[in-house]
Design a protein around this motif. Structure first.
Motif, PDB file in Angstrom:
ATOM      1  N   UNK A  17      27.470 -27.513-110.634  1.00  0.00           N
ATOM      2  CA  UNK A  17      27.378 -26.052-110.539  1.00  0.00           C
ATOM      3  C   UNK A  17      26.291 -25.532-111.480  1.00  0.00           C
ATOM      4  N   UNK A  18      26.165 -26.139-112.653  1.00  0.00           N
ATOM      5  CA  UNK A  18      25.163 -25.692-113.621  1.00  0.00           C
ATOM      6  C   UNK A  18      23.837 -26.428-113.481  1.00  0.00           C
ATOM      7  N   UNK A  19      23.785 -27.441-112.634  1.00  0.00           N
ATOM      8  CA  UNK A  19      22.571 -28.239-112.472  1.00  0.00           C
ATOM      9  C   UNK A  19      21.702 -27.619-111.369  1.00  0.00           C
ATOM     10  N   UNK A  20      21.144 -26.466-111.665  1.00  0.00           N
ATOM     11  CA  UNK A  20      20.301 -25.746-110.719  1.00  0.00           C
ATOM     12  C   UNK A  20      19.072 -25.235-111.445  1.00  0.00           C
ATOM     13  N   UNK A  21      18.044 -24.948-110.660  1.00  0.00           N
ATOM     14  CA  UNK A  21      16.878 -24.299-111.231  1.00  0.00           C
ATOM     15  C   UNK A  21      17.137 -22.804-111.248  1.00  0.00           C
ATOM     16  N   UNK A  22      16.934 -22.212-112.384  1.00  0.00           N
ATOM     17  CA  UNK A  22      17.112 -20.774-112.500  1.00  0.00           C
ATOM     18  C   UNK A  22      15.739 -20.121-112.497  1.00  0.00           C
ATOM     19  N   UNK A  23      15.594 -19.122-111.660  1.00  0.00           N
ATOM     20  CA  UNK A  23      14.325 -18.416-111.566  1.00  0.00           C
ATOM     21  C   UNK A  23      14.456 -17.139-112.385  1.00  0.00           C
ATOM     22  N   UNK A  24      14.072 -17.243-113.632  1.00  0.00           N
ATOM     23  CA  UNK A  24      14.153 -16.078-114.512  1.00  0.00           C
ATOM     24  C   UNK A  24      12.787 -15.496-114.795  1.00  0.00           C
ATOM     25  N   UNK A  25      11.756 -16.218-114.428  1.00  0.00           N
ATOM     26  CA  UNK A  25      10.405 -15.706-114.654  1.00  0.00           C
ATOM     27  C   UNK A  25       9.486 -16.223-113.561  1.00  0.00           C
ATOM     28  N   UNK A  26       8.305 -15.687-113.521  1.00  0.00           N
ATOM     29  CA  UNK A  26       7.318 -16.127-112.532  1.00  0.00           C
ATOM     30  C   UNK A  26       6.934 -17.585-112.773  1.00  0.00           C
ATOM     31  N   UNK A  27       6.912 -17.996-114.026  1.00  0.00           N
ATOM     32  CA  UNK A  27       6.573 -19.376-114.371  1.00  0.00           C
ATOM     33  C   UNK A  27       7.587 -20.350-113.763  1.00  0.00           C
ATOM     34  N   UNK A  28       8.867 -19.993-113.822  1.00  0.00           N
ATOM     35  CA  UNK A  28       9.911 -20.840-113.229  1.00  0.00           C
ATOM     36  C   UNK A  28       9.735 -20.946-111.720  1.00  0.00           C
TER      37      UNK A  28
END
Length: 67
Positions: A17-28
């Protein structure tokens, strides 16, 4: 070294559940897009190499059949 220690060192999260890519910025976002492009290029190259191998095998068999 235990698996848990290795995961901690490599910053791997074993919880799905926690093993995901989080898109919090344009760099991500750009990093995820780059990874996707790499996988797509890899798949295209695999298909090309497979087709080239089939063509080479067919040519080789044609040469052998003529001799």
């Amino acid at each position: 070294m235990k698996e848990q220690e290795l995961n901690t060192m490599m910053s791997v999260v074993s919880d799905p559940i926690n093993n995901v890519y989080k898109i919090e910025s344009r760099k991500d976002l750009e990093e995820i897009q780059r990874i996707i492009r790499i996988f797509n290029i890899n798949e295209e190259q695999h298909i090309k190499h497979t087709m080239l191998s089939i063509k080479n095998l067919a040519t080789f068999r044609l040469v052998l059949s003529n001799n």
